[in-house]
Design a protein around this motif. Structure first.
Motif, PDB file in Angstrom:
ATOM      1  N   LEU A 194     -95.226   6.937  -6.893  1.00  0.00           N
ATOM      2  CA  LEU A 194     -96.485   7.566  -7.293  1.00  0.00           C
ATOM      3  C   LEU A 194     -97.641   6.646  -6.916  1.00  0.00           C
ATOM      4  O   LEU A 194     -97.704   5.494  -7.359  1.00  0.00           O
ATOM      5  CB  LEU A 194     -96.498   7.838  -8.798  1.00  0.00           C
ATOM      6  CG  LEU A 194     -95.414   8.788  -9.312  1.00  0.00           C
ATOM      7  CD1 LEU A 194     -95.383   8.796 -10.843  1.00  0.00           C
ATOM      8  CD2 LEU A 194     -95.633  10.202  -8.789  1.00  0.00           C
ATOM      9  N   GLU A 195     -98.561   7.148  -6.113  1.00  0.00           N
ATOM     10  CA  GLU A 195     -99.652   6.317  -5.596  1.00  0.00           C
ATOM     11  C   GLU A 195    -100.516   5.740  -6.713  1.00  0.00           C
ATOM     12  O   GLU A 195    -101.049   4.637  -6.579  1.00  0.00           O
ATOM     13  CB  GLU A 195    -100.518   7.140  -4.632  1.00  0.00           C
ATOM     14  CG  GLU A 195     -99.785   7.583  -3.368  1.00  0.00           C
ATOM     15  CD  GLU A 195    -100.650   8.455  -2.485  1.00  0.00           C
ATOM     16  OE1 GLU A 195    -101.803   8.748  -2.890  1.00  0.00           O
ATOM     17  OE2 GLU A 195    -100.183   8.856  -1.405  1.00  0.00           O
ATOM     18  N   ASN A 196    -100.672   6.485  -7.790  1.00  0.00           N
ATOM     19  CA  ASN A 196    -101.521   6.019  -8.900  1.00  0.00           C
ATOM     20  C   ASN A 196    -101.066   4.667  -9.435  1.00  0.00           C
ATOM     21  O   ASN A 196    -101.869   3.892  -9.955  1.00  0.00           O
ATOM     22  CB  ASN A 196    -101.487   7.035 -10.049  1.00  0.00           C
ATOM     23  CG  ASN A 196    -101.851   8.431  -9.599  1.00  0.00           C
ATOM     24  OD1 ASN A 196    -101.098   9.056  -8.860  1.00  0.00           O
ATOM     25  ND2 ASN A 196    -102.991   8.937 -10.033  1.00  0.00           N
ATOM     26  N   PHE A 197     -99.781   4.373  -9.335  1.00  0.00           N
ATOM     27  CA  PHE A 197     -99.235   3.127  -9.857  1.00  0.00           C
ATOM     28  C   PHE A 197     -98.857   2.150  -8.742  1.00  0.00           C
ATOM     29  O   PHE A 197     -99.224   0.970  -8.785  1.00  0.00           O
ATOM     30  CB  PHE A 197     -98.010   3.417 -10.724  1.00  0.00           C
ATOM     31  CG  PHE A 197     -98.254   4.450 -11.783  1.00  0.00           C
ATOM     32  CD1 PHE A 197     -99.326   4.336 -12.665  1.00  0.00           C
ATOM     33  CD2 PHE A 197     -97.438   5.562 -11.902  1.00  0.00           C
ATOM     34  CE1 PHE A 197     -99.572   5.281 -13.637  1.00  0.00           C
ATOM     35  CE2 PHE A 197     -97.669   6.523 -12.876  1.00  0.00           C
ATOM     36  CZ  PHE A 197     -98.738   6.380 -13.736  1.00  0.00           C
ATOM     37  N   ASP A 198     -98.133   2.625  -7.755  1.00  0.00           N
ATOM     38  CA  ASP A 198     -97.598   1.724  -6.719  1.00  0.00           C
ATOM     39  C   ASP A 198     -98.682   1.085  -5.864  1.00  0.00           C
ATOM     40  O   ASP A 198     -98.478   0.004  -5.311  1.00  0.00           O
ATOM     41  CB  ASP A 198     -96.624   2.489  -5.812  1.00  0.00           C
ATOM     42  CG  ASP A 198     -95.329   2.846  -6.521  1.00  0.00           C
ATOM     43  OD1 ASP A 198     -95.209   2.504  -7.709  1.00  0.00           O
ATOM     44  OD2 ASP A 198     -94.445   3.459  -5.901  1.00  0.00           O
ATOM     45  N   ASP A 199     -99.819   1.755  -5.717  1.00  0.00           N
ATOM     46  CA  ASP A 199    -100.873   1.236  -4.829  1.00  0.00           C
ATOM     47  C   ASP A 199    -101.624   0.049  -5.420  1.00  0.00           C
ATOM     48  O   ASP A 199    -102.216  -0.731  -4.666  1.00  0.00           O
ATOM     49  CB  ASP A 199    -101.889   2.334  -4.497  1.00  0.00           C
ATOM     50  CG  ASP A 199    -101.363   3.284  -3.437  1.00  0.00           C
ATOM     51  OD1 ASP A 199    -100.247   3.060  -2.936  1.00  0.00           O
ATOM     52  OD2 ASP A 199    -102.066   4.263  -3.113  1.00  0.00           O
ATOM     53  N   LYS A 200    -101.621  -0.125  -6.761  1.00  0.00           N
ATOM     54  CA  LYS A 200    -102.553  -1.112  -7.291  1.00  0.00           C
ATOM     55  C   LYS A 200    -102.102  -1.860  -8.545  1.00  0.00           C
ATOM     56  O   LYS A 200    -102.677  -2.904  -8.873  1.00  0.00           O
ATOM     57  CB  LYS A 200    -103.900  -0.439  -7.604  1.00  0.00           C
ATOM     58  CG  LYS A 200    -103.805   0.718  -8.586  1.00  0.00           C
ATOM     59  CD  LYS A 200    -105.139   1.446  -8.743  1.00  0.00           C
ATOM     60  CE  LYS A 200    -105.009   2.628  -9.693  1.00  0.00           C
ATOM     61  NZ  LYS A 200    -106.260   3.396  -9.803  1.00  0.00           N
ATOM     62  N   ILE A 201    -101.101  -1.359  -9.267  1.00  0.00           N
ATOM     63  CA  ILE A 201    -100.816  -1.952 -10.577  1.00  0.00           C
ATOM     64  C   ILE A 201     -99.683  -2.972 -10.510  1.00  0.00           C
ATOM     65  O   ILE A 201     -98.627  -2.718  -9.933  1.00  0.00           O
ATOM     66  CB  ILE A 201    -100.475  -0.857 -11.607  1.00  0.00           C
ATOM     67  CG1 ILE A 201    -101.703   0.017 -11.847  1.00  0.00           C
ATOM     68  CG2 ILE A 201    -100.006  -1.470 -12.917  1.00  0.00           C
ATOM     69  CD1 ILE A 201    -101.509   1.112 -12.866  1.00  0.00           C
ATOM     70  N   LEU A 202     -99.932  -4.156 -11.089  1.00  0.00           N
ATOM     71  CA  LEU A 202     -98.872  -5.128 -11.331  1.00  0.00           C
ATOM     72  C   LEU A 202     -98.818  -5.383 -12.826  1.00  0.00           C
ATOM     73  O   LEU A 202     -99.810  -5.232 -13.537  1.00  0.00           O
ATOM     74  CB  LEU A 202     -99.100  -6.419 -10.539  1.00  0.00           C
ATOM     75  CG  LEU A 202    -100.391  -7.206 -10.782  1.00  0.00           C
ATOM     76  CD1 LEU A 202    -100.168  -8.260 -11.855  1.00  0.00           C
ATOM     77  CD2 LEU A 202    -100.827  -7.883  -9.491  1.00  0.00           C
ATOM     78  N   ILE A 203     -97.653  -5.730 -13.333  1.00  0.00           N
ATOM     79  CA  ILE A 203     -97.435  -5.871 -14.773  1.00  0.00           C
ATOM     80  C   ILE A 203     -97.257  -7.341 -15.126  1.00  0.00           C
ATOM     81  O   ILE A 203     -96.476  -8.056 -14.482  1.00  0.00           O
ATOM     82  CB  ILE A 203     -96.203  -5.057 -15.212  1.00  0.00           C
ATOM     83  CG1 ILE A 203     -96.415  -3.578 -14.899  1.00  0.00           C
ATOM     84  CG2 ILE A 203     -95.931  -5.245 -16.702  1.00  0.00           C
ATOM     85  CD1 ILE A 203     -95.213  -2.708 -15.187  1.00  0.00           C
TER      86      ILE A 203
END
Length: 405
Positions: A194-203
Motif C-alpha cells: 500500500l503506497e500510503n505506508f510503504d512509500d514513506k513510513i518507518l517504525i
C-alpha cells in the motif's frame, strides 16, 4: 410413496439415454458452473477485502484519537496517557486494544540517496503480532524501559531505494530548531504493498520522538483504537465520541483512507451484478430445459391424463425432476468451487502483481454463512421458475398428446 416423485426418478437421466440424458446433463452443468463461479467470486472478493482491510487496520487501528490542531499535518500536538479516555477505555466492552503513537517527518540518508520519510513512534503496547504478517525480513523492535531504542523497521520499498538492508545503520535528519539527527539500526523490513505506508513510513520508538520534541513520558501524538468487530465501525463511533476528552477528535480509518475502502465497496457492487447475471442465466436455462422435457414427454403426459392423473400431479413430476437436476448441480458446483478455493488457499497457485492489486497472490476468504445463503438462493429462485413451464401441462389435451410424435 409419492407417485410424482417416483415417476420423476424413473425419467431421470440415469434411466434414460440419448437426447433426454444429454438435456439433463446440460442442465446439471449449467447450475454447477454458475454456483462454482459465484462461490469463487465471493471467496476472492472476501479475501481482497479482508487482506487489504487487515493491512490498513494493523498499521493504524480502527479509529485514531488525536488533538484538534492546525499547521503541520505530519506532526500531532501532544496529548497525554493521563487523559480520561486512556484511563477509562478498559471499561468499554467493545474496545479490544488501544495503543499510542506519534509521527515526525525527516530525511533518511543512505550511502548515495536521500529520502523524505515519516517516523512513526510506537511503544511496547503496539500490536506486533497482527503486524507480523507484513514483516518480510528481520524482526520487530525491542524496546528498552530506561532509554529510547535506536532500532527501526523500514519499508522494503524505501530500503530498496536507499540500497539498505537489515543489520545496517542509517542516519535520519529532523528539520526543527535546532536541526537534529539520529542514528538508527535497521532490524526489519515490512511490505504492505500500500503506497500510503510503504512509500514513506518507518517504525521506531516513540521515546525518540518525545526526546526530539521535549515531551514528557506521558505525552503522545494520539491513540490508535481497535474494536472487537470492524464491521460495526459506524455503530461504535457515537459511543466512542461520548467517552473522548473534549480536546480530542476521533477519526474513523475507513474515512481517512477513503480511496482504499471506496475501491473495496466498488468491488462489492461488481460481484452482486455478476451474481444477478448468473442467477438469470441459471433460471433461464432451467425454464428452457423444462420446456424441452415437457415437449419430449408429451405422450407420457397424455397417457397419465387419460388414466385419471390430475394436472397438479403431472406438474409435480416435472418440478421434482427439475429439483433433482438443481440438487445435483448444487452438489457438483459446491465440490468444484470449494475445491478450487481450497487449492488456492493452501498452495497460492494464482499469483498477482502487487503493484496493481496490493498483494502477491489471489486471496481466499471462507465465509460459510454467505456460501449457504448462496446455495439456498439459487435453489429457491430456480425452483420457483420451474412452475412457469409446468403450467403448460394444463393446456395439453390427452387425445392430441397421445398422438403427438
Amino acid at each position: 410413496m409419492n407417485l410424482s416423485y417416483f415417476i420423476a426418478k424413473r425419467i431421470s437421466f440415469k434411466r434414460t439415454g440419448g437426447f433426454t440424458g444429454t438435456i439433463h446433463r446440460i442442465a446439471v452443468a449449467s447450475v454447477a458452473i454458475g454456483l462454482a463461479i459465484s462461490l469463487i467470486s465471493f471467496m476472492i472478493l472476501g479475501g481482497f477485502q479482508n487482506e487489504i482491510s487487515n493491512k490498513v487496520f494493523s498499521f493504524t487501528g480502527h479509529y485514531q484519537g488525536m488533538k484538534f490542531m492546525s499547521g503541520n499535518a505530519f506532526e500531532e500536538s501532544p496529548t497525554s496517557t493521563k487523559s480520561d479516555f486512556y484511563q477509562n477505555y478498559p471499561e468499554v466492552d467493545f474496545i479490544k486494544h488501544v495503543q499510542v503513537y506519534a509521527h515526525k517527518p525527516g530525511l533518511l540518508k543512505g550511502d548515495q540517496e536521500v529520502e523524505g520519510v515519516l517516523l512513526k513512534g510506537v511503544d511496547k503496547n503496539f500490536d506486533s503480532l497482527t503486524f507480523k504478517a507484513s514483516i518480510t525480513k528481520g524482526r520487530f523492535i525491542h524496546f528498552s524501559d530506561s532509554s529510547a531504542s535506536n532500532e527501526i523497521l523500514l519499508s522494503k520499498k524505501v530500503a530498496n531505494k536507499l540500497l539498505l538492508d537489515v543489520g545496517e545503520s542509517v542516519t535520519m535528519y529532523f528539520v526543527q530548531e535546532p536541526p537534529r539527527f539520529r542514528r538508527f539500526e535497521i532490524v526489519g523490513l515490512y511490505e504492505t504493498y500500500l503506497e500510503n505506508f510503504d512509500d514513506k513510513i518507518l517504525i521506531g520508538d516513540i521515546q525518540t520522538i518525545r526526546n526530539l520534541n521535549g515531551w514528557t513520558d506521558d505525552q503522545v501524538g494520539g491513540f490508535e483504537i481497535f474494536v472487537d468487530d470492524p464491521s460495526k465501525l459506524d455503530v461504535y463511533i457515537d459511543p466512542l465520541y461520548e467517552i473522548m476528552d473534549f480536546d480530542l477528535k476521533l477519526i474513523k480509518i475507513t474515512d481517512k483512507y477513503l480511496e482504499i475502502f471506496d475501491w473495496l465497496t466498488l468491488l462489492n457492487n461488481n460481484v452482486y451484478v455478476f451474481l444477478g447475471l448468473i442467477l438469470f442465466v441459471a433460471a433461464f436455462n432451467m425454464v428452457s430445459i423444462l420446456f424441452i422435457l415437457i415437449m419430449e414427454r408429451t405422450q407420457m403426459i397424455g397417457i397419465l391424463k387419460a388414466v385419471g392423473a390430475k394436472n397438479s400431479q403431472i406438474r409435480k413430476i416435472f418440478v421434482w425432476n427439475g429439483i433433482r437436476i438443481i440438487g445435483r448441480g448444487l452438489l457438483i458446483g459446491n465440490a468444484i468451487g470449494l475445491g478450487l478455493g481450497f487449492l488456492q488457499d493452501q498452495f497460492k497457485l494464482i499469483p498477482l502483481d502487487p503493484e496493481s492489486y496490493y498483494m502477491a497472490f489471489v486471496p481466499i476468504h471462507w465465509n460459510w454463512p454467505v456460501f449457504i445463503a448462496m446455495n439456498l438462493m439459487i435453489l429457491l429462485v430456480t425452483t420457483l421458475v420451474l412452475f412457469v413451464p409446468a403450467m403448460l401441462i394444463s393446456n395439453i389435451k390427452p387425445i392430441k398428446a397421445i398422438r403427438f410424435d
